[in-house]
Design a protein around this motif. Structure first.
Motif, PDB file in Angstrom:
ATOM      1  N   ASN A  12     -76.508   4.037 -47.538  1.00  0.00           N
ATOM      2  CA  ASN A  12     -77.462   3.545 -46.547  1.00  0.00           C
ATOM      3  C   ASN A  12     -78.503   2.723 -47.297  1.00  0.00           C
ATOM      4  O   ASN A  12     -79.311   3.258 -48.032  1.00  0.00           O
ATOM      5  N   THR A  14     -80.709   0.652 -45.749  1.00  0.00           N
ATOM      6  CA  THR A  14     -81.710   0.193 -44.796  1.00  0.00           C
ATOM      7  C   THR A  14     -83.098   0.426 -45.383  1.00  0.00           C
ATOM      8  O   THR A  14     -83.470   1.568 -45.650  1.00  0.00           O
ATOM      9  N   THR A  57     -80.617   4.419 -35.253  1.00  0.00           N
ATOM     10  CA  THR A  57     -79.789   4.175 -34.068  1.00  0.00           C
ATOM     11  C   THR A  57     -80.091   2.795 -33.512  1.00  0.00           C
ATOM     12  O   THR A  57     -79.178   2.046 -33.155  1.00  0.00           O
ATOM     13  N   LYS A  60     -78.532   0.129 -35.621  1.00  0.00           N
ATOM     14  CA  LYS A  60     -77.106   0.019 -35.296  1.00  0.00           C
ATOM     15  C   LYS A  60     -76.909  -0.711 -33.965  1.00  0.00           C
ATOM     16  O   LYS A  60     -75.997  -1.530 -33.825  1.00  0.00           O
ATOM     17  N   GLN A  61     -77.773  -0.436 -32.977  1.00  0.00           N
ATOM     18  CA  GLN A  61     -77.677  -1.115 -31.686  1.00  0.00           C
ATOM     19  C   GLN A  61     -77.880  -2.626 -31.850  1.00  0.00           C
ATOM     20  O   GLN A  61     -77.203  -3.421 -31.193  1.00  0.00           O
ATOM     21  N   LYS A  63     -77.137  -4.365 -34.569  1.00  0.00           N
ATOM     22  CA  LYS A  63     -75.917  -4.859 -35.209  1.00  0.00           C
ATOM     23  C   LYS A  63     -74.787  -4.970 -34.183  1.00  0.00           C
ATOM     24  O   LYS A  63     -74.034  -5.946 -34.184  1.00  0.00           O
ATOM     25  N   ASP A  64     -74.671  -3.966 -33.316  1.00  0.00           N
ATOM     26  CA  ASP A  64     -73.648  -4.002 -32.268  1.00  0.00           C
ATOM     27  C   ASP A  64     -73.827  -5.227 -31.379  1.00  0.00           C
ATOM     28  O   ASP A  64     -72.845  -5.870 -30.982  1.00  0.00           O
ATOM     29  N   GLY A  73     -74.900  -3.374 -26.995  1.00  0.00           N
ATOM     30  CA  GLY A  73     -75.997  -3.123 -27.918  1.00  0.00           C
ATOM     31  C   GLY A  73     -77.336  -3.628 -27.419  1.00  0.00           C
ATOM     32  O   GLY A  73     -77.508  -3.955 -26.246  1.00  0.00           O
TER      33      GLY A  73
END
Length: 120
Positions: A12, A14, A57, A60-61, A63-64, A73
């Protein structure tokens, strides 16, 4: 036949920054993949870990959203939020959802519900 080896650990990378913020903000996820944590609101290492997992989270949303071409996302601009392809107006720290203006971070937003479920 080839196969992929996976490391026995999680990578990770980030970046997490600790910057004082508004008293009712624990953390923020940014579209550039960074997380900002309000150290003034962190009472324990467990609370900080919880906040980071919540904000991860949202990262990630974001990136989605990019990978799906805006169909899945989360994304945000100054004047709106986009969730799974649908835009919601945004103004003065509030988002109009199902006909009512709610504060950003309201736990009933679907993108927030996912983040709350993923907290440690």
């Amino acid at each position: 036949m080839a196969f992929k080896l996976r490391p026995p650990y999680i990578i990770n990378n980030t970046p997490v920054y600790r910057v004082p913020d508004d008293e009712n903000v624990n953390g923020r996820a940014n579209k550039n993949g960074t997380i900002v944590i309000n150290p003034d609101n962190m009472d324990s290492p467990a609370q900080e870990a919880n906040t980071i997992s919540h904000e991860m989270t949202h990262v990630k949303q974001f990136k989605d959203f990019e990978q799906s071409g805006g169909k899945k996302g989360l994304d945000y601009e100054d004047d709106h939020i986009t969730w799974n392809g649908k835009k919601y107006p945004r103004k003065n720290g509030k988002i109009k959802y199902k006909g009512k203006w709610r504060p950003e971070g309201w736990p009933e937003f679907p993108w927030e519900q996912e983040a709350y479920r993923n907290e440690t």
